[in-house]
Design a protein around this motif. Sequence first.
Motif, PDB file in Angstrom:
ATOM      1  N   UNK A 246      -4.950  -2.359  -3.323  1.00  0.00           N
ATOM      2  CA  UNK A 246      -5.150  -2.155  -1.883  1.00  0.00           C
ATOM      3  C   UNK A 246      -5.407  -0.678  -1.641  1.00  0.00           C
ATOM      4  N   UNK A 247      -6.555  -0.364  -1.027  1.00  0.00           N
ATOM      5  CA  UNK A 247      -6.920   1.021  -0.758  1.00  0.00           C
ATOM      6  C   UNK A 247      -6.704   1.402   0.696  1.00  0.00           C
ATOM      7  N   UNK A 248      -6.732   0.410   1.586  1.00  0.00           N
ATOM      8  CA  UNK A 248      -6.551   0.685   3.012  1.00  0.00           C
ATOM      9  C   UNK A 248      -6.174  -0.619   3.712  1.00  0.00           C
ATOM     10  N   UNK A 249      -5.309  -0.510   4.712  1.00  0.00           N
ATOM     11  CA  UNK A 249      -4.944  -1.678   5.514  1.00  0.00           C
ATOM     12  C   UNK A 249      -5.310  -1.390   6.965  1.00  0.00           C
ATOM     13  N   UNK A 250      -6.097  -2.271   7.558  1.00  0.00           N
ATOM     14  CA  UNK A 250      -6.460  -2.201   8.970  1.00  0.00           C
ATOM     15  C   UNK A 250      -5.597  -3.231   9.695  1.00  0.00           C
ATOM     16  N   UNK A 251      -4.409  -2.796  10.105  1.00  0.00           N
ATOM     17  CA  UNK A 251      -3.432  -3.712  10.698  1.00  0.00           C
ATOM     18  C   UNK A 251      -3.941  -4.340  11.990  1.00  0.00           C
ATOM     19  N   UNK A 252      -4.673  -3.584  12.776  1.00  0.00           N
ATOM     20  CA  UNK A 252      -5.146  -4.085  14.064  1.00  0.00           C
ATOM     21  C   UNK A 252      -6.066  -5.287  13.907  1.00  0.00           C
ATOM     22  N   UNK A 253      -6.821  -5.312  12.807  1.00  0.00           N
ATOM     23  CA  UNK A 253      -7.781  -6.395  12.588  1.00  0.00           C
ATOM     24  C   UNK A 253      -7.381  -7.349  11.472  1.00  0.00           C
ATOM     25  N   UNK A 254      -6.220  -7.108  10.844  1.00  0.00           N
ATOM     26  CA  UNK A 254      -5.757  -7.998   9.777  1.00  0.00           C
ATOM     27  C   UNK A 254      -6.618  -7.946   8.537  1.00  0.00           C
ATOM     28  N   UNK A 255      -7.189  -6.771   8.272  1.00  0.00           N
ATOM     29  CA  UNK A 255      -8.096  -6.617   7.136  1.00  0.00           C
ATOM     30  C   UNK A 255      -7.540  -5.598   6.148  1.00  0.00           C
ATOM     31  N   UNK A 256      -7.985  -5.700   4.895  1.00  0.00           N
ATOM     32  CA  UNK A 256      -7.616  -4.723   3.874  1.00  0.00           C
ATOM     33  C   UNK A 256      -8.852  -4.406   3.044  1.00  0.00           C
ATOM     34  N   UNK A 257      -8.987  -3.140   2.689  1.00  0.00           N
ATOM     35  CA  UNK A 257     -10.028  -2.724   1.756  1.00  0.00           C
ATOM     36  C   UNK A 257      -9.386  -2.689   0.380  1.00  0.00           C
TER      37      UNK A 257
ATOM     38  N   UNK B 239       0.831  -1.204   0.000  1.00  0.00           N
ATOM     39  CA  UNK B 239       0.000   0.000   0.000  1.00  0.00           C
ATOM     40  C   UNK B 239       0.869   1.260   0.000  1.00  0.00           C
ATOM     41  N   UNK B 240       1.941   1.258   0.784  1.00  0.00           N
ATOM     42  CA  UNK B 240       2.826   2.418   0.911  1.00  0.00           C
ATOM     43  C   UNK B 240       3.777   2.590  -0.270  1.00  0.00           C
ATOM     44  N   UNK B 241       3.966   1.533  -1.052  1.00  0.00           N
ATOM     45  CA  UNK B 241       4.949   1.545  -2.138  1.00  0.00           C
ATOM     46  C   UNK B 241       4.533   2.461  -3.287  1.00  0.00           C
ATOM     47  N   UNK B 242       5.514   3.113  -3.891  1.00  0.00           N
ATOM     48  CA  UNK B 242       5.260   3.911  -5.088  1.00  0.00           C
ATOM     49  C   UNK B 242       5.247   3.017  -6.332  1.00  0.00           C
ATOM     50  N   UNK B 243       5.767   1.795  -6.199  1.00  0.00           N
ATOM     51  CA  UNK B 243       5.787   0.848  -7.313  1.00  0.00           C
ATOM     52  C   UNK B 243       4.417   0.202  -7.481  1.00  0.00           C
ATOM     53  N   UNK B 244       4.128  -0.227  -8.700  1.00  0.00           N
ATOM     54  CA  UNK B 244       2.908  -0.991  -8.943  1.00  0.00           C
ATOM     55  C   UNK B 244       3.222  -2.461  -8.666  1.00  0.00           C
ATOM     56  N   UNK B 245       2.613  -2.995  -7.642  1.00  0.00           N
ATOM     57  CA  UNK B 245       2.832  -4.387  -7.254  1.00  0.00           C
ATOM     58  C   UNK B 245       1.518  -5.127  -7.454  1.00  0.00           C
TER      59      UNK B 245
END
Length: 61
Positions: A27-38, A10-16
């Motif tokens: 990936x639009x958002x990562x909820x690290x506390x709950x292990x989820x990603x939007x 998510x933080x990378x400037x590269x297209x992965x």
Amino acid sequence: MDVQRAQDIYDSKDMIAVRLDGKPVWIEHVDAANGMATVQIGSRPTDVQTVGVDRLVEEKH
């Protein structure tokens, strides 16, 4: 995939390339506390789902 890798992508400037159930996603958002990603599925901005990061697969080239 683990939460830290999802956050790194998510933080990378590269297209992965990341897939969910074989479909390309962004990936639009990562909820690290709950292990989820939007994620946005394909190219439609309205097709968004929140899923466990363990369902995401990074494409290796």
